[in-house]
Design a protein around this motif. Structure first.
Motif, PDB file in Angstrom:
ATOM      1  N   ASN A 180     100.895 -43.219 -45.453  1.00  0.00           N
ATOM      2  CA  ASN A 180     100.064 -43.884 -46.453  1.00  0.00           C
ATOM      3  C   ASN A 180      98.741 -43.150 -46.635  1.00  0.00           C
ATOM      4  OD1 ASN A 180     101.818 -46.016 -47.045  1.00  0.00           O
ATOM      5  ND2 ASN A 180     100.866 -47.413 -45.588  1.00  0.00           N
TER       6      ASN A 180
ATOM      7  N   GLY B  27      99.133 -40.001 -48.539  1.00  0.00           N
ATOM      8  CA  GLY B  27      99.326 -40.288 -49.959  1.00  0.00           C
ATOM      9  C   GLY B  27      98.037 -40.646 -50.677  1.00  0.00           C
TER      10      GLY B  27
ATOM     11  N   TRP C  39      95.793 -37.585 -51.070  1.00  0.00           N
ATOM     12  CA  TRP C  39      96.222 -36.691 -52.148  1.00  0.00           C
ATOM     13  C   TRP C  39      96.000 -37.294 -53.526  1.00  0.00           C
ATOM     14  CZ3 TRP C  39     101.459 -36.268 -49.279  1.00  0.00           C
ATOM     15  CH2 TRP C  39     101.368 -35.312 -48.258  1.00  0.00           C
ATOM     16  N   ASN C  40      96.191 -38.591 -53.666  1.00  0.00           N
ATOM     17  CA  ASN C  40      96.294 -39.202 -54.994  1.00  0.00           C
ATOM     18  C   ASN C  40      95.083 -39.992 -55.460  1.00  0.00           C
ATOM     19  OD1 ASN C  40      98.988 -38.324 -55.611  1.00  0.00           O
ATOM     20  ND2 ASN C  40      99.684 -39.710 -54.012  1.00  0.00           N
TER      21      ASN C  40
ATOM     22  N   LYS D 293      91.774 -41.168 -57.129  1.00  0.00           N
ATOM     23  CA  LYS D 293      91.105 -40.728 -58.364  1.00  0.00           C
ATOM     24  C   LYS D 293      89.846 -41.576 -58.563  1.00  0.00           C
ATOM     25  CE  LYS D 293      95.329 -39.445 -60.943  1.00  0.00           C
ATOM     26  NZ  LYS D 293      95.778 -38.572 -59.952  1.00  0.00           N
TER      27      LYS D 293
ATOM     28  N   LYS E  83     102.704 -46.659 -52.427  1.00  0.00           N
ATOM     29  CA  LYS E  83     103.287 -45.625 -53.286  1.00  0.00           C
ATOM     30  C   LYS E  83     102.439 -45.492 -54.540  1.00  0.00           C
ATOM     31  CE  LYS E  83     107.506 -44.128 -55.485  1.00  0.00           C
ATOM     32  NZ  LYS E  83     108.914 -44.372 -55.712  1.00  0.00           N
ATOM     33  N   ASN E  84     102.055 -44.267 -54.833  1.00  0.00           N
ATOM     34  CA  ASN E  84     101.274 -43.956 -56.028  1.00  0.00           C
ATOM     35  C   ASN E  84      99.981 -44.760 -56.110  1.00  0.00           C
ATOM     36  OD1 ASN E  84     103.277 -42.135 -56.841  1.00  0.00           O
ATOM     37  ND2 ASN E  84     104.415 -43.755 -57.880  1.00  0.00           N
TER      38      ASN E  84
ATOM     39  N   THR F  31      96.263 -44.907 -56.436  1.00  0.00           N
ATOM     40  CA  THR F  31      95.238 -43.992 -56.942  1.00  0.00           C
ATOM     41  C   THR F  31      93.860 -44.644 -57.046  1.00  0.00           C
ATOM     42  OG1 THR F  31      95.770 -44.549 -59.241  1.00  0.00           O
ATOM     43  CG2 THR F  31      96.919 -42.652 -58.274  1.00  0.00           C
TER      44      THR F  31
END
Length: 159
Positions: free
Chosen positions: A33, A36, A39-40, A42, A95-96, A98
């Motif tokens: 987690n 993730g 990296w993601n 924003k 998941k995903n 941001t």
């Protein structure tokens, strides 16, 4: 009572090893987690959070290694497949993710689940007179409680 090579009850050590494997699976999910969201992430807080999440996943990676080594010390075999981790993890999967607040919430929710498992292991290791596991859990709990407090402060929420 049969003692293992480090002077602990062999049966209780096996039980603790099983509990630690559950913790290992959950820590691997937490670690992934963190990778993730590192990296993601924003948004306007990207730079601060990107660094913070790297700090957290580096620490989690060290803890994963420590947990696996403790399992081995107790005479067990650390789980090491993604299937094992998926089948034995209760930490929520992000998941995903941001958004900054969603990422911080994922960290809090993950640590909350880890703390439940660690407190159970702390109690069992105390009863088993396993100071090594007990000390490890105590250290993890102290650090993670502080991280939860800081993350909740970031969200402007009460503990």
């Amino acid at each position: 009572m049969k003692l293992n090579s480090i002077g602990l009850d062999a049966q209780k050590s096996q039980e603790l090893s099983n509990d630690l494997n559950a913790l290992l699976a959950n820590f691997q999910t937490y670690y992934q987690n963190l990778r993730g969201i590192h990296w993601n992430i924003k948004g306007k807080r990207f730079f601060d959070l990107h660094i913070k999440f790297e700090e957290l996943y580096t620490d989690a990676n060290m803890k994963v290694d420590g947990i696996a080594e403790r399992i081995l010390t107790l005479g067990g075999v650390p789980q090491h497949t993604f299937k094992d981790y998926i089948d034995n993890s209760k930490v929520p999967v992000g998941k995903n993710v941001t958004r900054d607040e969603d990422a911080i919430r994922l960290v809090i929710d993950s640590l909350t689940e880890l703390l439940v498992i660690e407190r159970r292991i702390l109690e069992a290791s105390d009863v088993s007179n396993d100071e090594g596991t007990n000390s490890m859990m105590s250290d993890f709990i102290s650090e993670q409680e502080k991280t939860v407090w800081m993350m909740k402060a970031w969200l402007a929420e009460e503990i």
